[in-house]
Design a protein around this motif. Structure first.
Motif, PDB file in Angstrom:
ATOM      1  N   ASP A  26     -32.475  -1.737  39.736  1.00  0.00           N
ATOM      2  CA  ASP A  26     -33.183  -0.855  38.819  1.00  0.00           C
ATOM      3  C   ASP A  26     -34.054  -1.729  37.912  1.00  0.00           C
ATOM      4  O   ASP A  26     -34.127  -2.952  38.076  1.00  0.00           O
ATOM      5  CB  ASP A  26     -32.203  -0.007  38.017  1.00  0.00           C
ATOM      6  N   ARG A  27     -34.695  -1.112  36.902  1.00  0.00           N
ATOM      7  CA  ARG A  27     -35.617  -1.871  36.075  1.00  0.00           C
ATOM      8  C   ARG A  27     -34.908  -2.981  35.299  1.00  0.00           C
ATOM      9  O   ARG A  27     -35.409  -4.101  35.178  1.00  0.00           O
ATOM     10  CB  ARG A  27     -36.351  -0.927  35.113  1.00  0.00           C
ATOM     11  N   GLU A  28     -33.728  -2.666  34.781  1.00  0.00           N
ATOM     12  CA  GLU A  28     -32.983  -3.679  34.054  1.00  0.00           C
ATOM     13  C   GLU A  28     -32.553  -4.812  34.979  1.00  0.00           C
ATOM     14  O   GLU A  28     -32.614  -5.998  34.631  1.00  0.00           O
ATOM     15  CB  GLU A  28     -31.753  -3.051  33.396  1.00  0.00           C
ATOM     16  N   GLY A  29     -32.132  -4.431  36.183  1.00  0.00           N
ATOM     17  CA  GLY A  29     -31.747  -5.435  37.164  1.00  0.00           C
ATOM     18  C   GLY A  29     -32.919  -6.321  37.553  1.00  0.00           C
ATOM     19  O   GLY A  29     -32.767  -7.538  37.733  1.00  0.00           O
ATOM     20  N   LEU A  30     -34.114  -5.710  37.687  1.00  0.00           N
ATOM     21  CA  LEU A  30     -35.302  -6.479  38.031  1.00  0.00           C
ATOM     22  C   LEU A  30     -35.639  -7.485  36.931  1.00  0.00           C
ATOM     23  O   LEU A  30     -35.965  -8.646  37.215  1.00  0.00           O
ATOM     24  CB  LEU A  30     -36.477  -5.531  38.264  1.00  0.00           C
ATOM     25  N   ARG A  31     -35.552  -7.029  35.676  1.00  0.00           N
ATOM     26  CA  ARG A  31     -35.822  -7.958  34.566  1.00  0.00           C
ATOM     27  C   ARG A  31     -34.823  -9.117  34.573  1.00  0.00           C
ATOM     28  O   ARG A  31     -35.195 -10.272  34.314  1.00  0.00           O
ATOM     29  CB  ARG A  31     -35.763  -7.197  33.239  1.00  0.00           C
ATOM     30  N   ASN A  32     -33.573  -8.823  34.895  1.00  0.00           N
ATOM     31  CA  ASN A  32     -32.568  -9.884  34.953  1.00  0.00           C
ATOM     32  C   ASN A  32     -32.858 -10.884  36.077  1.00  0.00           C
ATOM     33  O   ASN A  32     -32.675 -12.092  35.916  1.00  0.00           O
ATOM     34  CB  ASN A  32     -31.174  -9.280  35.150  1.00  0.00           C
ATOM     35  N   ILE A  33     -33.303 -10.353  37.227  1.00  0.00           N
ATOM     36  CA  ILE A  33     -33.633 -11.227  38.364  1.00  0.00           C
ATOM     37  C   ILE A  33     -34.769 -12.165  37.993  1.00  0.00           C
ATOM     38  O   ILE A  33     -34.720 -13.381  38.256  1.00  0.00           O
ATOM     39  CB  ILE A  33     -34.005 -10.382  39.602  1.00  0.00           C
ATOM     40  N   LEU A  34     -35.828 -11.626  37.357  1.00  0.00           N
ATOM     41  CA  LEU A  34     -36.980 -12.447  36.990  1.00  0.00           C
ATOM     42  C   LEU A  34     -36.610 -13.479  35.930  1.00  0.00           C
ATOM     43  O   LEU A  34     -37.047 -14.633  35.993  1.00  0.00           O
ATOM     44  CB  LEU A  34     -38.114 -11.547  36.502  1.00  0.00           C
ATOM     45  N   ALA A  35     -35.785 -13.066  34.961  1.00  0.00           N
ATOM     46  CA  ALA A  35     -35.366 -14.005  33.919  1.00  0.00           C
ATOM     47  C   ALA A  35     -34.506 -15.120  34.506  1.00  0.00           C
ATOM     48  O   ALA A  35     -34.640 -16.304  34.146  1.00  0.00           O
ATOM     49  CB  ALA A  35     -34.610 -13.261  32.830  1.00  0.00           C
ATOM     50  N   GLN A  36     -33.615 -14.739  35.411  1.00  0.00           N
ATOM     51  CA  GLN A  36     -32.755 -15.718  36.061  1.00  0.00           C
ATOM     52  C   GLN A  36     -33.580 -16.695  36.893  1.00  0.00           C
ATOM     53  O   GLN A  36     -33.350 -17.901  36.883  1.00  0.00           O
ATOM     54  CB  GLN A  36     -31.731 -14.997  36.946  1.00  0.00           C
ATOM     55  N   HIS A  37     -34.571 -16.142  37.585  1.00  0.00           N
ATOM     56  CA  HIS A  37     -35.449 -16.972  38.410  1.00  0.00           C
ATOM     57  C   HIS A  37     -36.137 -18.024  37.559  1.00  0.00           C
ATOM     58  O   HIS A  37     -36.157 -19.218  37.883  1.00  0.00           O
ATOM     59  CB  HIS A  37     -36.471 -16.073  39.110  1.00  0.00           C
ATOM     60  N   GLN A  38     -36.701 -17.602  36.424  1.00  0.00           N
ATOM     61  CA  GLN A  38     -37.398 -18.528  35.543  1.00  0.00           C
ATOM     62  C   GLN A  38     -36.432 -19.571  34.970  1.00  0.00           C
ATOM     63  O   GLN A  38     -36.759 -20.763  34.880  1.00  0.00           O
ATOM     64  CB  GLN A  38     -38.085 -17.769  34.413  1.00  0.00           C
ATOM     65  N   LYS A  39     -35.227 -19.147  34.611  1.00  0.00           N
ATOM     66  CA  LYS A  39     -34.231 -20.065  34.049  1.00  0.00           C
ATOM     67  C   LYS A  39     -33.831 -21.137  35.056  1.00  0.00           C
ATOM     68  O   LYS A  39     -33.629 -22.301  34.702  1.00  0.00           O
ATOM     69  CB  LYS A  39     -33.002 -19.272  33.610  1.00  0.00           C
ATOM     70  N   TYR A  40     -33.739 -20.745  36.321  1.00  0.00           N
ATOM     71  CA  TYR A  40     -33.333 -21.690  37.355  1.00  0.00           C
ATOM     72  C   TYR A  40     -34.448 -22.676  37.691  1.00  0.00           C
ATOM     73  O   TYR A  40     -34.204 -23.870  37.893  1.00  0.00           O
ATOM     74  CB  TYR A  40     -32.938 -20.945  38.630  1.00  0.00           C
ATOM     75  N   VAL A  41     -35.683 -22.184  37.803  1.00  0.00           N
ATOM     76  CA  VAL A  41     -36.758 -22.975  38.403  1.00  0.00           C
ATOM     77  C   VAL A  41     -37.526 -23.824  37.390  1.00  0.00           C
ATOM     78  O   VAL A  41     -37.712 -25.033  37.585  1.00  0.00           O
ATOM     79  CB  VAL A  41     -37.736 -22.050  39.170  1.00  0.00           C
ATOM     80  N   GLU A  42     -37.988 -23.212  36.312  1.00  0.00           N
ATOM     81  CA  GLU A  42     -38.925 -23.906  35.427  1.00  0.00           C
ATOM     82  C   GLU A  42     -38.370 -25.212  34.866  1.00  0.00           C
ATOM     83  O   GLU A  42     -39.066 -26.243  34.875  1.00  0.00           O
ATOM     84  CB  GLU A  42     -39.365 -22.968  34.301  1.00  0.00           C
ATOM     85  N   PRO A  43     -37.128 -25.267  34.387  1.00  0.00           N
ATOM     86  CA  PRO A  43     -36.620 -26.545  33.854  1.00  0.00           C
ATOM     87  C   PRO A  43     -36.564 -27.659  34.901  1.00  0.00           C
ATOM     88  O   PRO A  43     -36.762 -28.829  34.574  1.00  0.00           O
ATOM     89  CB  PRO A  43     -35.219 -26.189  33.349  1.00  0.00           C
ATOM     90  N   VAL A  44     -36.284 -27.297  36.126  1.00  0.00           N
ATOM     91  CA  VAL A  44     -36.219 -28.312  37.189  1.00  0.00           C
ATOM     92  C   VAL A  44     -37.594 -28.895  37.443  1.00  0.00           C
ATOM     93  O   VAL A  44     -37.763 -30.112  37.600  1.00  0.00           O
ATOM     94  CB  VAL A  44     -35.631 -27.693  38.478  1.00  0.00           C
ATOM     95  N   LEU A  45     -38.618 -28.040  37.504  1.00  0.00           N
ATOM     96  CA  LEU A  45     -39.974 -28.509  37.773  1.00  0.00           C
ATOM     97  C   LEU A  45     -40.503 -29.349  36.609  1.00  0.00           C
ATOM     98  O   LEU A  45     -41.058 -30.431  36.806  1.00  0.00           O
ATOM     99  CB  LEU A  45     -40.894 -27.323  38.033  1.00  0.00           C
ATOM    100  N   THR A  46     -40.343 -28.862  35.395  1.00  0.00           N
ATOM    101  CA  THR A  46     -40.860 -29.603  34.245  1.00  0.00           C
ATOM    102  C   THR A  46     -40.046 -30.864  33.989  1.00  0.00           C
ATOM    103  O   THR A  46     -40.561 -31.846  33.450  1.00  0.00           O
ATOM    104  CB  THR A  46     -40.858 -28.710  32.992  1.00  0.00           C
ATOM    105  N   GLY A  47     -38.790 -30.853  34.388  1.00  0.00           N
ATOM    106  CA  GLY A  47     -37.943 -32.027  34.187  1.00  0.00           C
ATOM    107  C   GLY A  47     -38.396 -33.236  34.965  1.00  0.00           C
ATOM    108  O   GLY A  47     -38.056 -34.373  34.619  1.00  0.00           O
TER     109      GLY A  47
END
Length: 516
Positions: A26-47
């Protein structure tokens, strides 16, 4: 919009099964998926020094100043979410290196397109990258291997793509999978005494340091071993040591010791679950006396009817021939000047000598090719009945026939029938210039459709012999007997074990029946 040109490595990351996850959220689930995705990926790339340019749903695009950092960050990402890690997500990543036009929230250029196209081919949990990245990165720091040559949408020609190997992965070549299944593989660990070595088996050296004197001395102690059957299992190897080891056609297995052993164990379990032969038997007969075997590719001479100037076929590890595939072992090419073969994977032998990957060789009468546990032999037909030659090697596809049985062969044979390939794409054809070829191309011309009939010939078995009758009025059925002379079947012809029937681009062999 201001842009600036820089040499950069472009990374695309992608969350596997993202579409499936979104479809059930649902919409809340989608927002959680996108937030989780960003939390997982962005720090690794910028690190690792990456600059995230944009985020499109399940995909991040980032730019790196060095190819090594780009590949290392991508490996960090997939390893952090490896199968069994408990994270619940799996990522893939791709990299291409070259000149990029940078903007504040975007980037443009060939490497951007290349990385995006490579990402579409990359498997879940894997990191693939371009040749430009491979040449720019520190190869001794990155465990890597080739995945072969691929056709990428929007990218001219074929592109060789490479794979960075995470710590949990080790990909066994098809030839070793066959060796494990047939118990024709031996592992020699550096801490153990040299085992008994079969001249016809594969030997894996494990725990030896690449380039070391101990490795060289150990290889010198071996009995005569076919170089294509000698493999070194290692994870990190310098470019110089890689080149020296592979120079004579020896193989490399890239993976940690744990990953290598796990890959072998997995393959052994697969082999144990398979009982009996892998031979594909159609309409089996308990009283069979003869087998019809799919046994190679027939190569019509060119040019063909002012339409085809040349063409190629790709060989799969299981012996089947396709118009074009990324999984090819080798590629045979026919032109007006002759027939050549290009080696696409390690371990191929030509007349007993190990062939270099990407090497191209001219085929002459009797040339023998060994690959993936099978043998092919070229017969030069010198234009007999319109054929340049045939490459003959039995596959696991066969149909048993009993005494007195009738069998049709074609693209759409009546039952009981032997079905011939009907390869529908045109990627393997080089067209003649002119309107005739243009019209043929537009109408869907393929060699199989033009040279192979729906019902091309019939066979009637009489113990060790078969009577061959042509069923098609215009498309020829050609018999290649023990003298290796090709002649068209105009009326009923008697054939026996060992004879070959050529139908369009397919070779069918008559063999004495075997239970497999």
């Amino acid at each position: 919009m201001q842009t600036r040109s820089r040499t950069r490595s472009v990374v695309f990351t992608d969350m596997a099964d993202y579409t499936k996850s979104v479809a059930s959220a649902d919409r809340e689930g989608l927002r959680n998926i996108l937030a989780q995705h960003q939390k997982y990926v962005e720090p690794v790339l910028t690190g690792r020094g990456g600059r995230v340019v944009k985020n499109i749903g399940d995909s991040f695009m980032a730019l790196f100043e060095t190819a090594t950092d780009a590949v290392r960050a991508s490996l960090d990402l997939v390893e952090a979410h490896a199968p069994g890690s408990g994270s619940g997500v799996i990522f893939r990543a791709s990299i291409a290196t070259g000149d990029v036009e940078e903007a504040e929230n975007d980037a443009f250029g060939e490497p951007v397109n290349m990385s995006a196209r490579i990402n579409a081919r990359t498997g879940a949990g894997e990191v693939w990258f371009s040749a430009g990245t491979m040449h720019c990165m520190n190869q001794a720091e990155i465990p890597w291997e080739t995945t072969g040559r691929h056709t990428l949408k929007g990218i001219p020609g074929e592109t060789e793509i490479f794979r960075a190997v995470p710590q949990y992965a080790c990909t066994l070549p098809d030839v070793l999978a066959v060796a494990i299944k047939t118990k024709a593989m031996t592992i020699w660990n550096a801490s153990e005494a040299m085992p008994a070595v079969s001249p016809n088996g594969h030997l894996i050296l494990e725990g030896f340091r690449p380039g070391s004197a101990f490795l060289a001395e150990s290889v010198d102690r071996l009995p005569v071993v076919d170089p294509s059957r000698l493999w070194l299992s290692t994870y990190n190897i310098s470019p110089a040591d890689r080149i020296e080891w592979a120079r004579t056609g020896r193989g490399l297995l890239i993976g940690t010791p744990t990953a290598f052993r796990a890959a072998v164990a997995t393959q052994q379990k697969v082999s144990t679950r398979v009982s009996g032969s892998d031979t594909i038997i159609l309409d089996g007969q308990s009283d069979a006396c003869m087998d019809l075997v799919m046994a190679g590719v027939a190569l019509p001479a060119v040019p063909i009817a002012e339409v085809v100037a040349g063409y190629s076929y790709d060989l799969l590890p299981d012996g089947r021939w396709l118009n074009r595939t990324d999984r090819a072992v080798l590629r045979v090419d026919v032109s007006a000047s002759g027939v050549t073969v290009t080696v696409l994977t390690p371990g191929v032998q030509i007349n007993g000598l190990t062939a270099q990957v990407n090497g191209t060789f001219t085929l002459v009468e009797g040339t023998e090719l060994r690959c993936s546990g099978s043998t092919l032999r070229f017969h030069d037909l010198r234009g007999d009945e319109g054929y340049a030659g045939v490459l003959v090697g039995d596959t696991q596809i066969r149909v048993p026939m009993s005494n007195g049985q009738h069998m049709e062969i074609g693209r759409e044979p009546q039952h009981p029938g032997f079905l011939l390939p009907d390869r529908n794409n045109q990627e393997n054809i080089r067209w003649c210039p002119g309107p005739r070829a243009a019209r043929a191309r537009e109408k869907g011309f393929t060699l199989d459709k033009v040279l192979t009939g729906r019902r091309q010939c019939g066979l009637d078995v009489n113990r060790a012999h078969a009577t061959v009758n042509a069923l098609h009025e215009t498309l020829p059925t050609v018999l290649l007997d023990h003298t290796r002379r090709a002649s068209r079947v105009m009326s009923a012809r008697l054939a026996t074990y060992g004879d070959l029937v050529i139908l369009g681009t397919t070779v069918v062999a008559l063999r004495e029946h075997s239970e497999g």
